[in-house]
Design a protein around this motif. Sequence first.
Motif, PDB file in Angstrom:
ATOM      1  N   MET A 118      94.219  33.606-108.456  1.00 45.90           N
ATOM      2  CA  MET A 118      94.174  33.247-109.825  1.00 45.90           C
ATOM      3  C   MET A 118      93.011  33.701-110.454  1.00 45.90           C
ATOM      4  O   MET A 118      92.935  34.283-111.431  1.00 45.90           O
ATOM      5  CB  MET A 118      94.332  31.747-110.076  1.00 45.90           C
ATOM      6  N   GLU A 119      91.876  33.450-109.722  1.00 41.77           N
ATOM      7  CA  GLU A 119      90.460  33.947-110.288  1.00 41.77           C
ATOM      8  C   GLU A 119      90.195  35.278-110.203  1.00 41.77           C
ATOM      9  O   GLU A 119      89.975  36.192-111.246  1.00 41.77           O
ATOM     10  CB  GLU A 119      89.381  33.250-109.400  1.00 41.77           C
ATOM     11  N   ASN A 120      90.802  36.204-109.173  1.00 44.66           N
ATOM     12  CA  ASN A 120      90.780  37.517-109.208  1.00 44.66           C
ATOM     13  C   ASN A 120      91.996  37.998-109.944  1.00 44.66           C
ATOM     14  O   ASN A 120      91.626  39.357-110.829  1.00 44.66           O
ATOM     15  CB  ASN A 120      91.439  37.966-107.445  1.00 44.66           C
ATOM     16  N   GLN A 121      93.020  37.642-110.556  1.00 48.84           N
ATOM     17  CA  GLN A 121      93.930  38.029-111.362  1.00 48.84           C
ATOM     18  C   GLN A 121      93.182  37.899-113.172  1.00 48.84           C
ATOM     19  O   GLN A 121      93.239  38.927-113.668  1.00 48.84           O
ATOM     20  CB  GLN A 121      95.150  37.387-111.684  1.00 48.84           C
ATOM     21  N   THR A 122      92.258  36.808-113.292  1.00 54.53           N
ATOM     22  CA  THR A 122      91.557  36.617-114.553  1.00 54.53           C
ATOM     23  C   THR A 122      90.665  37.825-114.521  1.00 54.53           C
ATOM     24  O   THR A 122      90.470  38.687-115.784  1.00 54.53           O
ATOM     25  CB  THR A 122      90.910  35.365-114.464  1.00 54.53           C
ATOM     26  N   VAL A 123      90.066  38.101-113.518  1.00 55.26           N
ATOM     27  CA  VAL A 123      88.862  39.016-113.462  1.00 55.26           C
ATOM     28  C   VAL A 123      89.413  40.518-113.605  1.00 55.26           C
ATOM     29  O   VAL A 123      88.998  41.231-114.646  1.00 55.26           O
ATOM     30  CB  VAL A 123      88.047  39.144-112.102  1.00 55.26           C
ATOM     31  N   SER A 124      90.508  40.808-112.881  1.00 54.23           N
ATOM     32  CA  SER A 124      91.470  42.055-113.253  1.00 54.23           C
ATOM     33  C   SER A 124      91.789  42.168-114.547  1.00 54.23           C
ATOM     34  O   SER A 124      91.738  43.331-115.129  1.00 54.23           O
ATOM     35  CB  SER A 124      92.435  42.061-112.359  1.00 54.23           C
ATOM     36  N   MET A 125      92.298  40.993-115.161  1.00 54.00           N
ATOM     37  CA  MET A 125      92.737  41.177-116.539  1.00 54.00           C
ATOM     38  C   MET A 125      91.613  41.434-117.670  1.00 54.00           C
ATOM     39  O   MET A 125      91.752  42.239-118.766  1.00 54.00           O
ATOM     40  CB  MET A 125      93.421  40.239-117.052  1.00 54.00           C
ATOM     41  N   ASP A 126      90.372  41.150-117.289  1.00 51.22           N
ATOM     42  CA  ASP A 126      89.369  41.463-117.994  1.00 51.22           C
ATOM     43  C   ASP A 126      88.547  42.705-117.843  1.00 51.22           C
ATOM     44  O   ASP A 126      87.785  43.275-118.773  1.00 51.22           O
ATOM     45  CB  ASP A 126      88.035  40.355-117.724  1.00 51.22           C
ATOM     46  N   ILE A 127      89.024  43.331-116.888  1.00 48.71           N
ATOM     47  CA  ILE A 127      88.697  44.948-116.998  1.00 48.71           C
ATOM     48  C   ILE A 127      89.655  45.764-117.492  1.00 48.71           C
ATOM     49  O   ILE A 127      90.892  45.890-116.978  1.00 48.71           O
ATOM     50  CB  ILE A 127      88.314  45.340-115.293  1.00 48.71           C
ATOM     51  N   LEU A 128      89.562  46.563-118.390  1.00 45.02           N
ATOM     52  CA  LEU A 128      90.692  47.198-119.064  1.00 45.02           C
ATOM     53  C   LEU A 128      90.221  48.789-118.907  1.00 45.02           C
ATOM     54  O   LEU A 128      89.150  49.313-118.560  1.00 45.02           O
ATOM     55  CB  LEU A 128      90.462  46.990-120.801  1.00 45.02           C
ATOM     56  N   LEU A 129      91.385  49.305-118.869  1.00 43.30           N
ATOM     57  CA  LEU A 129      91.473  51.051-118.567  1.00 43.30           C
ATOM     58  C   LEU A 129      91.615  51.757-119.982  1.00 43.30           C
ATOM     59  O   LEU A 129      92.305  51.338-120.853  1.00 43.30           O
ATOM     60  CB  LEU A 129      92.550  51.166-117.584  1.00 43.30           C
ATOM     61  N   LEU A 130      90.833  52.647-120.210  1.00 42.65           N
ATOM     62  CA  LEU A 130      90.843  53.739-121.223  1.00 42.65           C
ATOM     63  C   LEU A 130      91.542  54.843-121.001  1.00 42.65           C
ATOM     64  O   LEU A 130      91.330  55.372-120.086  1.00 42.65           O
ATOM     65  CB  LEU A 130      89.615  53.438-121.856  1.00 42.65           C
ATOM     66  N   GLU A 131      92.236  55.270-122.255  1.00 45.70           N
ATOM     67  CA  GLU A 131      93.058  56.576-122.094  1.00 45.70           C
ATOM     68  C   GLU A 131      91.728  57.642-122.727  1.00 45.70           C
ATOM     69  O   GLU A 131      90.952  57.160-123.472  1.00 45.70           O
ATOM     70  CB  GLU A 131      94.317  56.629-123.179  1.00 45.70           C
TER      71      GLU A 131
END
Length: 317
Positions: A1-14
């Motif tokens: 769950m913690e890894n998923q939160t961290v992942s959602m906090d990192i966004l990819l830009l076009e």
Amino acid sequence: MENQTVSMDILLLERLQVTPQTSTIAFILLLLVYIFILVSNLGLVALIFRTRSLHQPMYLLLCNMSINDAFGATIVIPHVLRDVLISNSERYIHYFCCVIQGFCVHFHASASHSVLMIMAFDRYVAICNPLRYATIMTNSMVVKLSVAAWAVVFIMVAILVGLSVRLSRCRRVILNPFCDNASLFSLSCESLIINHIYGLSYTVVLLGSSMGSVTLTYLKIAYACLRNKNKNLNSKALQTCATHLAVYIILLVSGFIIVILHRFPQLSGHRKVASFLGHVALPTLNAVIYGLQIKEVRKTIKAVFNNNKVSQMNVKR
């Protein structure tokens, strides 16, 4: 769950549609434009504060616009410069940084309108009430108008972005070269009705007050010029108004283009370019249009060219 939160906090830009072959050229051109924006706008502010004859309301209000343009360019261009050269997998941004950038992007665009509104009011008082100009447009009034222009925009944009921050996120791709409010609330799968209602109200209030005040101001200025039989005064008034009106029309047209392109998903590539150019072309044009109007700026440019010519002649000798 913690890894998923961290992942959602990192966004990819076009990224902008730049081919690997032209990425270096695009980087160099953007870097040169960014340097020009900073030097021209901040140089204009320094010149106005250094020259006592320019300590007038019109030029002090112009400092607001120059600072805002340098700020707007700094928010977007360095980030895009980095993304032009790096690979697709490395174009990421933390959610918190994305929120800050989105806030600053809208703050810059909205402040452009509010600053031009008070500059229009300054021109109205100068032309329609010249005898009372010194008593109305005092240093205190200039400070109050400037603070009001920035404070109102700050509150409006804070609410706009705050409504997007409250939403949960189910996506992590920003469909834009930089973050804005539309990119932020598009990350959510929740209902966006409140965001759309406030966003529409925000746009109507901002553009409505901007267009209404500027239109009313120039109608009154035109009427005053028609009543005034002094051709020299009318010519000088129209010259200063033409500069302000040209900058305002450029800002308005670029804003409408971006809003219209948002309604056509198939033109997303054009929208990205248009929104990015708004943070590149406008600060460049504003500095050139207003800068060349000031005699001291023209004298400084001439002095630089003359010094260069003299130094070149000395080197040849």
